[in-house]
Design an enzyme around this catalytic site. Structure first.
Site, PDB file in Angstrom:
ATOM      1  N   TYR A 153       0.842  -1.196   0.000  1.00  0.00           N
ATOM      2  CA  TYR A 153       0.000   0.000   0.000  1.00  0.00           C
ATOM      3  C   TYR A 153       0.878   1.245   0.000  1.00  0.00           C
ATOM      4  CZ  TYR A 153      -3.779  -3.213   1.122  1.00  0.00           C
ATOM      5  OH  TYR A 153      -4.686  -4.244   1.077  1.00  0.00           O
TER       6      TYR A 153
ATOM      7  N   ASN B  89     -12.292  -0.762  -5.321  1.00  0.00           N
ATOM      8  CA  ASN B  89     -11.981  -1.016  -6.725  1.00  0.00           C
ATOM      9  C   ASN B  89     -13.198  -1.642  -7.416  1.00  0.00           C
ATOM     10  OD1 ASN B  89     -10.887  -1.823  -9.190  1.00  0.00           O
ATOM     11  ND2 ASN B  89      -9.744  -3.520  -8.312  1.00  0.00           N
TER      12      ASN B  89
ATOM     13  N   CYS C 290      -6.312  -5.425  -7.526  1.00  0.00           N
ATOM     14  CA  CYS C 290      -6.171  -5.007  -6.130  1.00  0.00           C
ATOM     15  C   CYS C 290      -5.688  -6.165  -5.256  1.00  0.00           C
ATOM     16  CB  CYS C 290      -7.460  -4.402  -5.603  1.00  0.00           C
ATOM     17  SG  CYS C 290      -8.919  -5.398  -5.865  1.00  0.00           S
ATOM     18  N   HIS C 291      -5.858  -7.393  -5.723  1.00  0.00           N
ATOM     19  CA  HIS C 291      -5.370  -8.539  -4.949  1.00  0.00           C
ATOM     20  C   HIS C 291      -3.847  -8.547  -4.873  1.00  0.00           C
ATOM     21  CE1 HIS C 291      -5.551  -9.964  -9.159  1.00  0.00           C
ATOM     22  NE2 HIS C 291      -4.526 -10.762  -8.837  1.00  0.00           N
TER      23      HIS C 291
ATOM     24  N   GLU D  30      -1.553 -16.931  -9.379  1.00  0.00           N
ATOM     25  CA  GLU D  30      -0.612 -16.247 -10.251  1.00  0.00           C
ATOM     26  C   GLU D  30       0.833 -16.710 -10.043  1.00  0.00           C
ATOM     27  OE1 GLU D  30      -1.091 -12.002 -10.169  1.00  0.00           O
ATOM     28  OE2 GLU D  30      -3.172 -12.125 -10.840  1.00  0.00           O
TER      29      GLU D  30
END
Length: 150
Positions: free
Chosen positions: A88, A111, A119-120, A148
């Site tokens: 952040y 979001n 945003c993850h 991912e």
């Protein structure tokens, strides 16, 4: 127009307005997808993303709601590469608002275009998985990040 996609992590529902993706979220609501080339393209790209054959989305997006600050945060999130994370505080610095760390967190929470605007991929400075549309969705954030990494 509305569309949906059944992902391995739950139903993804999205909205297309004026040819742009404007909303995407995990939601169990029943949606009868509209028949349209852009809806088909979004479904295809989501399918490729979840099958690990696609890392970058080429979907036209538009932020129809949100403050200028939120839009800056969302735009900065688009720059986080697949499989990587940013804190952040890194996002706050990226948008030249280094003291706005909590506000960045709130913008991430709001979001409107999840998955595509990743945003993850935004985590705590200490590497902790904090927030993801609220504390009840931390498991979903972890699952997307794990997805991912593989």
């Amino acid at each position: 127009m509305m569309g949906s996609y059944q992902s391995p992590f739950g139903q993804v529902v999205f909205r297309v307005e004026n040819g742009y993706l404007s909303e995407m979220m995990f939601d169990e609501q029943r949606v009868l997808p509209d028949s349209d080339p852009i809806v088909d393209s979004i479904q295809k790209q989501l399918d490729q993303y979840f099958k690990h054959s696609h890392q970058n989305f080429s979907i036209p997006i538009q932020f129809l709601r949100g403050t200028d600050f939120q839009k800056q945060v969302w735009q900065a999130m688009l720059e986080i590469p697949y499989g990587e994370t940013r804190s952040y505080s890194e996002i706050a610095s990226r948008i030249h608002r280094p003291k706005a760390v909590r506000a960045v967190g709130q913008a991430c929470k709001r979001n409107p275009i999840g998955i595509v605007v990743p945003c993850h991929r935004v985590i705590g400075k200490d590497g902790s998985l904090t927030g993801y549309s609220g504390k009840n969705y931390i498991d979903l954030k972890k699952r997307l990040l794990d997805h991912e990494k593989h």
